[in-house]
Write a protein that holds these residues in place. Structure first.
Motif, short mmCIF file in Angstrom:
data_model
loop_
_atom_site.label_atom_id
_atom_site.label_comp_id
_atom_site.label_asym_id
_atom_site.label_seq_id
_atom_site.Cartn_x
_atom_site.Cartn_y
_atom_site.Cartn_z
N SER A 51 129.32 4.11 61.63
CA SER A 51 128.25 4.19 60.66
C SER A 51 127.17 5.14 61.17
CB SER A 51 127.66 2.80 60.42
OG SER A 51 126.62 2.87 59.48
N GLY A 52 126.74 6.07 60.33
CA GLY A 52 125.77 7.06 60.76
C GLY A 52 126.45 8.28 61.37
N TYR A 53 125.78 8.91 62.31
CA TYR A 53 126.32 10.15 62.88
C TYR A 53 127.48 9.88 63.83
CZ TYR A 53 126.74 14.55 65.32
OH TYR A 53 127.25 15.71 65.85
N ASP A 54 128.51 10.75 63.75
CA ASP A 54 129.58 10.76 64.75
C ASP A 54 130.12 12.17 64.87
OD1 ASP A 54 132.01 11.07 62.86
OD2 ASP A 54 131.11 9.23 62.11
N GLY A 55 130.78 12.45 65.98
CA GLY A 55 131.26 13.80 66.25
C GLY A 55 132.28 14.33 65.26
N PRO A 56 133.35 13.59 64.95
CA PRO A 56 134.39 14.16 64.09
C PRO A 56 133.94 14.50 62.68
CG PRO A 56 135.22 12.26 65.31
CD PRO A 56 133.75 12.29 65.54
N THR A 57 133.00 13.72 62.12
CA THR A 57 132.60 13.97 60.72
C THR A 57 131.12 14.24 60.55
OG1 THR A 57 132.23 11.61 60.19
CG2 THR A 57 134.47 12.47 59.93
N GLY A 58 130.35 14.30 61.64
CA GLY A 58 128.92 14.54 61.54
C GLY A 58 128.24 13.44 60.76
N TRP A 91 116.87 19.85 65.63
CA TRP A 91 117.09 18.83 64.60
C TRP A 91 118.20 17.85 64.98
CZ3 TRP A 91 117.48 24.11 63.74
CH2 TRP A 91 118.77 24.65 63.75
N GLN A 92 118.89 18.08 66.07
CA GLN A 92 119.98 17.20 66.47
C GLN A 92 119.49 16.27 67.58
OE1 GLN A 92 123.70 18.78 68.41
NE2 GLN A 92 124.65 18.12 66.48
N THR A 93 119.57 14.97 67.38
CA THR A 93 118.92 14.02 68.30
C THR A 93 119.86 13.00 68.91
OG1 THR A 93 118.34 12.57 66.44
CG2 THR A 93 116.71 14.24 67.10
N ASP A 94 121.18 13.13 68.72
CA ASP A 94 122.09 12.17 69.35
C ASP A 94 121.98 12.30 70.87
OD1 ASP A 94 123.50 14.80 68.85
OD2 ASP A 94 125.00 13.81 70.12
N THR A 95 122.24 11.21 71.55
CA THR A 95 121.97 11.16 73.01
C THR A 95 123.20 11.30 73.88
OG1 THR A 95 122.12 8.74 72.95
CG2 THR A 95 119.93 9.73 72.62
N GLY A 96 124.40 11.36 73.29
CA GLY A 96 125.62 11.42 74.10
C GLY A 96 125.92 12.79 74.65
N CYS A 97 125.27 13.82 74.12
CA CYS A 97 125.46 15.19 74.60
C CYS A 97 124.10 15.77 74.93
CB CYS A 97 126.11 16.07 73.53
SG CYS A 97 127.84 15.76 73.23
N LYS A 101 123.76 18.94 75.39
CA LYS A 101 123.76 20.22 74.68
C LYS A 101 124.23 19.99 73.24
CE LYS A 101 124.37 23.04 78.85
NZ LYS A 101 122.98 23.53 78.86
N ARG A 102 124.61 21.03 72.56
CA ARG A 102 124.98 21.00 71.16
C ARG A 102 126.19 20.08 70.92
NH1 ARG A 102 126.15 21.08 65.82
NH2 ARG A 102 126.22 23.13 64.83
N THR A 103 126.11 19.23 69.89
CA THR A 103 127.21 18.34 69.53
C THR A 103 127.90 18.85 68.27
OG1 THR A 103 125.89 16.48 70.35
CG2 THR A 103 127.87 15.95 69.13
N ILE A 104 129.20 18.82 68.26
CA ILE A 104 130.04 19.17 67.11
C ILE A 104 130.61 17.86 66.55
CG2 ILE A 104 132.15 20.37 66.39
CD1 ILE A 104 131.71 22.25 68.79
N ALA A 105 130.51 17.60 65.23
CA ALA A 105 130.17 18.48 64.12
C ALA A 105 128.88 18.03 63.45
CB ALA A 105 131.31 18.45 63.10
N ASP A 106 128.51 18.73 62.36
CA ASP A 106 127.32 18.39 61.58
C ASP A 106 127.67 17.62 60.31
OD1 ASP A 106 125.50 19.79 63.33
OD2 ASP A 106 126.29 21.64 62.48
N VAL A 107 128.66 18.12 59.57
CA VAL A 107 129.15 17.48 58.34
C VAL A 107 130.66 17.70 58.30
CG1 VAL A 107 127.02 17.69 57.01
CG2 VAL A 107 128.67 19.58 57.01
N SER A 108 131.30 17.28 57.22
CA SER A 108 132.75 17.42 57.15
C SER A 108 133.22 17.49 55.69
CB SER A 108 133.43 16.25 57.87
OG SER A 108 132.91 15.01 57.42
N ALA A 109 134.51 17.78 55.53
CA ALA A 109 135.16 17.79 54.21
C ALA A 109 136.66 17.72 54.46
CB ALA A 109 134.79 19.05 53.42
N VAL A 110 137.44 17.65 53.40
CA VAL A 110 138.88 17.47 53.54
C VAL A 110 139.51 18.58 54.38
CG1 VAL A 110 139.36 18.65 51.35
CG2 VAL A 110 141.04 17.05 52.30
#
Length: 445
Positions: free
Chosen positions: A426-433, A327-333, A335-344
């Motif tokens: 905007s959209g997916y990024d590593g620090p906050t998914g 389900w993860q389709t970003d192209t910069g990695c 293998k598995r990219t961290i993270a998926d979502v985030s919170a405080v």
């Protein structure tokens, strides 16, 4: 892995990794929130404190990690406890009578409480009506002998219903399921446990809480505790610890984290850009961290990447070993990219916790991705039981780019050029998914 600070006090047992974290800049908006008071006191002999200056107050805020440097092969807990200074929250809370709060006063809460967190993440109505019969498991190392009593203080203060062993809401077991033969007690991990159970309560007040205590902080023992949590029926399992990746991680995936139908959340880390395990497991929801502030926008809140320096802030990055989930389709990695979502997670915009074991009993402000993992586990629980064949880590991806998630678009957590792997966009990024919760829609099947 960093070495111990020479001023770190001797403690009775090995705990999580020592980290020195300073305060990330908070937004300039004043925070006028009921229940915000002064920061709690440090331990009698605290570690050397990191300092930073908040943009809003020009006042130094200090905090230190709950846990000390782990032995080789052990995991680090991610709880960061504020030890002094005056935050923007405290200044705003004191403005009416022009009194500056005392830095060492644990008599009242000094960070976000349940109503604040539920408001920030669009959960107020869901938290009031959902979660009954659901069980959130908290997996940590060592024993907190005061866990139930401290949880009672937290819930009573905030008007949440009692959650006790007697009424069946709270249960504490070892990694083998024993309620009587528990691990040795540990002050640092007890702070972690207090943070975790309080955040699960804050987000899902109607949920049951299962605390599973591993014998030690090795991945093998913590992994056995995860398996025990699932065996005992938990459909939501929060893990606020992590360590360096290794070639053993794929076998750990198979042994401990491949549980279809169970939402397993893991802290992304507190050392800035760089992958950690088990956040890198393809079977878990990797949870990054934000700085959370009130705002005049329609949401009433704003968030940015939690970052103090290039090596201090929320984790993110590319796994060296774990395969990319389908389900993860970003192209910069590859293998598995961290993270998926985030919170405080920023301690400067931290959460209130009640703790009494190994410290002066009272209220403290905590941060770290230790806070964000149980928050997201609670959101999954509000969303309802996952289907038995699903992998809940995939759920937020189905809601990507929708109003079910608050897109975090500012800040970074390290040096990787302008790549999305360490820089919010905007959209997916590593620090906050894909962002932070706006209700429960992105966390249901």
């Amino acid at each position: 892995m960093r070495t111990s600070n020479p001023q770190e006090p001797a403690r009775p047992a090995i705990r999580g990794r020592w980290r020195r974290i300073g305060a990330a800049a908070v937004g300039s908006a004043a925070l006028v929130l009921a229940g915000f008071g002064a920061a709690g006191p440090a331990n009698a002999a605290p570690a050397a404190k990191a300092t930073a200056t908040t943009a809003a107050t020009s006042a130094k805020v200090t905090w230190s990690p709950a846990c000390s440097t782990p032995a080789k092969g052990q995991m680090a807990c991610k709880a960061l406890r504020v030890t002094g200074g005056t935050t923007a929250f405290q200044k705003a809370n004191a403005h009416a009578d022009a009194v500056t709060p005392k830095a060492a006063d644990a008599a009242t809460p000094s960070g976000y409480g349940p109503s604040n967190l539920q408001s920030a993440y669009g959960l107020t109505s869901a938290a009031a009506s959902n979660g009954s019969g659901e069980t959130i498991a908290i997996v940590d190392a060592y024993n907190d002998p005061n866990a139930e009593a401290d949880l009672a203080k937290y819930r009573s203060y905030y008007g949440l219903s009692a959650c006790t062993t007697a009424n069946g809401c709270f249960k504490k077991v070892s990694q083998t399921g024993s309620t009587t033969s528990l691990p040795s007690s540990d002050a640092g991990w007890s702070e972690e446990i207090s943070l975790d159970v309080d955040m699960a309560s804050a987000i899902c007040p109607n949920c049951n809480i299962l605390l599973v205590e591993a014998t030690s902080a090795t991945m093998a023992n913590l992994g056995k505790a995860v398996n025990e949590a699932v065996t005992l029926g938990a459909k939501y399992v929060s893990n606020s610890y992590g360590g360096s990746e290794s070639s053993s991680d794929t076998s750990y995936d198979t042994s401990y984290f491949n549980h279809p139908g169970v939402a397993i959340t893991v802290s992304a880390g507190d050392s800035g850009y760089g992958a950690e395990y088990p956040a890198a497991s393809k079977y878990v929801t990797s949870v990054g961290g934000t700085a959370l502030s009130t705002s005049s926008n329609s949401r009433g809140w704003t968030e940015s990447v939690w970052e103090t320096s290039s090596t201090e802030g929320t984790g993110s990055g590319c796994s060296s070993y774990d395969a990319k989930p389908t389900w993860q389709t970003d192209t910069g990695c590859s293998k598995r990219t961290i993270a998926d979502v985030s919170a405080v997670a920023d301690p400067a915009t931290g959460v209130s916790v009640y703790d009494s074991y190994g410290v002066t009993a009272g209220w403290y402000t905590f941060g770290g991705t230790s806070a964000s993992s149980p928050i997201i586990a609670g959101v999954y629980a509000l969303g309802g039981t996952p289907s038995s064949t699903s992998y809940p880590a995939s759920f937020p991806y189905a809601s990507a780019g929708t109003s079910a998630l608050n897109d975090v678009t500012s800040g970074s957590n390290g040096s990787c050029g302008s790549s999305y792997l360490c820089t919010a966009k905007s959209g997916y990024d590593g620090p906050t998914g894909w962002g932070t919760p706006e209700g429960v829609a992105a966390f249901t099947g």
